[in-house]
Design a protein around this motif. Structure first.
Motif, PDB file in Angstrom:
ATOM      1  N   MET A 120      55.520 -79.905  13.687  1.00 53.23           N
ATOM      2  CA  MET A 120      55.704 -78.659  14.425  1.00 53.23           C
ATOM      3  C   MET A 120      54.957 -78.759  15.748  1.00 53.23           C
ATOM      4  SD  MET A 120      57.215 -75.834  14.281  1.00 53.23           S
ATOM      5  CE  MET A 120      57.219 -74.605  15.533  1.00 53.23           C
ATOM      6  N   ALA A 121      55.477 -78.056  16.749  1.00 49.71           N
ATOM      7  CA  ALA A 121      54.880 -78.082  18.077  1.00 49.71           C
ATOM      8  C   ALA A 121      53.544 -77.349  18.065  1.00 49.71           C
ATOM      9  CB  ALA A 121      55.814 -77.421  19.067  1.00 49.71           C
ATOM     10  N   ASN A 122      52.535 -77.979  18.602  1.00 55.10           N
ATOM     11  CA  ASN A 122      51.207 -77.387  18.604  1.00 55.10           C
ATOM     12  C   ASN A 122      50.792 -76.851  19.969  1.00 55.10           C
ATOM     13  OD1 ASN A 122      50.642 -77.868  15.880  1.00 55.10           O
ATOM     14  ND2 ASN A 122      50.130 -79.992  16.317  1.00 55.10           N
ATOM     15  N   THR A 123      51.220 -77.539  21.021  1.00 56.50           N
ATOM     16  CA  THR A 123      50.765 -77.139  22.353  1.00 56.50           C
ATOM     17  C   THR A 123      51.701 -76.076  22.933  1.00 56.50           C
ATOM     18  OG1 THR A 123      52.073 -78.842  23.435  1.00 56.50           O
ATOM     19  CG2 THR A 123      49.845 -79.452  22.760  1.00 56.50           C
ATOM     20  N   PRO A 124      51.196 -75.255  23.842  1.00 57.82           N
ATOM     21  CA  PRO A 124      52.060 -74.249  24.487  1.00 57.82           C
ATOM     22  C   PRO A 124      53.244 -74.884  25.222  1.00 57.82           C
ATOM     23  CG  PRO A 124      49.759 -73.782  24.956  1.00 57.82           C
ATOM     24  CD  PRO A 124      49.798 -75.099  24.240  1.00 57.82           C
ATOM     25  N   GLN A 125      53.005 -76.055  25.833  1.00 56.49           N
ATOM     26  CA  GLN A 125      54.088 -76.732  26.553  1.00 56.49           C
ATOM     27  C   GLN A 125      55.204 -77.130  25.588  1.00 56.49           C
ATOM     28  OE1 GLN A 125      50.823 -77.518  26.709  1.00 56.49           O
ATOM     29  NE2 GLN A 125      50.300 -78.542  28.621  1.00 56.49           N
ATOM     30  N   ALA A 126      54.807 -77.624  24.416  1.00 53.02           N
ATOM     31  CA  ALA A 126      55.801 -78.065  23.442  1.00 53.02           C
ATOM     32  C   ALA A 126      56.595 -76.873  22.910  1.00 53.02           C
ATOM     33  CB  ALA A 126      55.132 -78.810  22.302  1.00 53.02           C
ATOM     34  N   ARG A 127      55.925 -75.750  22.704  1.00 50.75           N
ATOM     35  CA  ARG A 127      56.617 -74.549  22.229  1.00 50.75           C
ATOM     36  C   ARG A 127      57.620 -74.059  23.282  1.00 50.75           C
ATOM     37  NH1 ARG A 127      51.259 -72.761  20.038  1.00 50.75           N
ATOM     38  NH2 ARG A 127      51.400 -73.246  17.828  1.00 50.75           N
ATOM     39  N   LYS A 128      57.188 -74.074  24.539  1.00 55.39           N
ATOM     40  CA  LYS A 128      58.069 -73.654  25.628  1.00 55.39           C
ATOM     41  C   LYS A 128      59.266 -74.599  25.734  1.00 55.39           C
ATOM     42  CE  LYS A 128      58.068 -72.692  30.571  1.00 55.39           C
ATOM     43  NZ  LYS A 128      57.261 -72.635  31.791  1.00 55.39           N
ATOM     44  N   ARG A 129      59.011 -75.881  25.558  1.00 59.53           N
ATOM     45  CA  ARG A 129      60.065 -76.880  25.643  1.00 59.53           C
ATOM     46  C   ARG A 129      61.122 -76.635  24.562  1.00 59.53           C
ATOM     47  NH1 ARG A 129      61.175 -79.996  29.967  1.00 59.53           N
ATOM     48  NH2 ARG A 129      61.644 -82.116  29.405  1.00 59.53           N
ATOM     49  N   ILE A 130      60.679 -76.273  23.367  1.00 60.99           N
ATOM     50  CA  ILE A 130      61.603 -75.985  22.275  1.00 60.99           C
ATOM     51  C   ILE A 130      62.474 -74.773  22.622  1.00 60.99           C
ATOM     52  CG2 ILE A 130      61.741 -75.126  19.902  1.00 60.99           C
ATOM     53  CD1 ILE A 130      59.299 -76.932  19.307  1.00 60.99           C
ATOM     54  N   ARG A 131      61.840 -73.721  23.154  1.00 61.46           N
ATOM     55  CA  ARG A 131      62.596 -72.531  23.547  1.00 61.46           C
ATOM     56  C   ARG A 131      63.622 -72.872  24.624  1.00 61.46           C
ATOM     57  NH1 ARG A 131      57.404 -70.179  23.866  1.00 61.46           N
ATOM     58  NH2 ARG A 131      57.594 -70.037  26.126  1.00 61.46           N
ATOM     59  N   ARG A 132      63.197 -73.637  25.602  1.00 58.86           N
ATOM     60  CA  ARG A 132      64.074 -74.011  26.705  1.00 58.86           C
ATOM     61  C   ARG A 132      65.235 -74.872  26.205  1.00 58.86           C
ATOM     62  NH1 ARG A 132      64.887 -78.601  30.476  1.00 58.86           N
ATOM     63  NH2 ARG A 132      64.612 -79.443  28.431  1.00 58.86           N
ATOM     64  N   ASN A 133      64.937 -75.817  25.308  1.00 54.89           N
ATOM     65  CA  ASN A 133      65.981 -76.697  24.784  1.00 54.89           C
ATOM     66  C   ASN A 133      67.044 -75.911  24.020  1.00 54.89           C
ATOM     67  OD1 ASN A 133      64.794 -78.934  25.882  1.00 54.89           O
ATOM     68  ND2 ASN A 133      63.815 -79.602  23.992  1.00 54.89           N
ATOM     69  N   GLU A 134      66.614 -74.892  23.278  1.00 52.70           N
ATOM     70  CA  GLU A 134      67.577 -74.074  22.540  1.00 52.70           C
ATOM     71  C   GLU A 134      68.514 -73.339  23.502  1.00 52.70           C
ATOM     72  OE1 GLU A 134      65.092 -71.622  20.108  1.00 52.70           O
ATOM     73  OE2 GLU A 134      64.827 -73.186  18.605  1.00 52.70           O
ATOM     74  N   ARG A 135      67.949 -72.789  24.575  1.00 50.29           N
ATOM     75  CA  ARG A 135      68.777 -72.092  25.563  1.00 50.29           C
ATOM     76  C   ARG A 135      69.748 -73.050  26.238  1.00 50.29           C
ATOM     77  NH1 ARG A 135      63.777 -69.454  26.967  1.00 50.29           N
ATOM     78  NH2 ARG A 135      63.580 -70.832  28.754  1.00 50.29           N
ATOM     79  N   ARG A 136      69.248 -74.218  26.634  1.00 49.04           N
ATOM     80  CA  ARG A 136      70.098 -75.195  27.313  1.00 49.04           C
ATOM     81  C   ARG A 136      71.201 -75.703  26.390  1.00 49.04           C
ATOM     82  NH1 ARG A 136      70.554 -73.772  31.655  1.00 49.04           N
ATOM     83  NH2 ARG A 136      71.889 -75.564  31.915  1.00 49.04           N
TER      84      ARG A 136
END
Length: 86
Positions: free
Chosen positions: A1-17
């Motif tokens: 699971m993503a631990n860093t804020p950047q990784a969490r944001k990246r997951i959100r962004r990837n879902e939108r894209r």
């Protein structure tokens, strides 16, 4: 699971894209199918009109990074060849 804020944001962004890219690919496929069905029906005018509508969609897919440019070039070439053969 993503631990860093950047990784969490990246997951959100990837879902939108992914949603946007999936919709774009679906739109491109629909345009291509219209050309192919018109070709199979033997309707040259409809096929030419559908090809004219499909080409900018495919080019936009390349510009947005959804499809590779050589793939689109190959597909456009084959479609235009089929339309010209009618």
């Amino acid at each position: 699971m993503a631990n860093t804020p950047q990784a969490r944001k990246r997951i959100r962004r990837n879902e939108r894209r992914t949603e946007v890219n999936t919709a774009r690919m679906s739109r491109i496929r629909s345009h291509v199918k219209k050309v192919e069905s018109a070709c199979e029906a033997g309707d040259k005018d409809a096929a030419a009109a559908a090809l004219k509508a499909a080409q900018p969609e495919m080019a936009r897919g390349v510009a947005r990074g959804v499809m590779h440019k050589n793939t689109v070039a190959r597909k456009m070439s084959r479609l235009s060849k089929r339309v010209a053969a009618l």
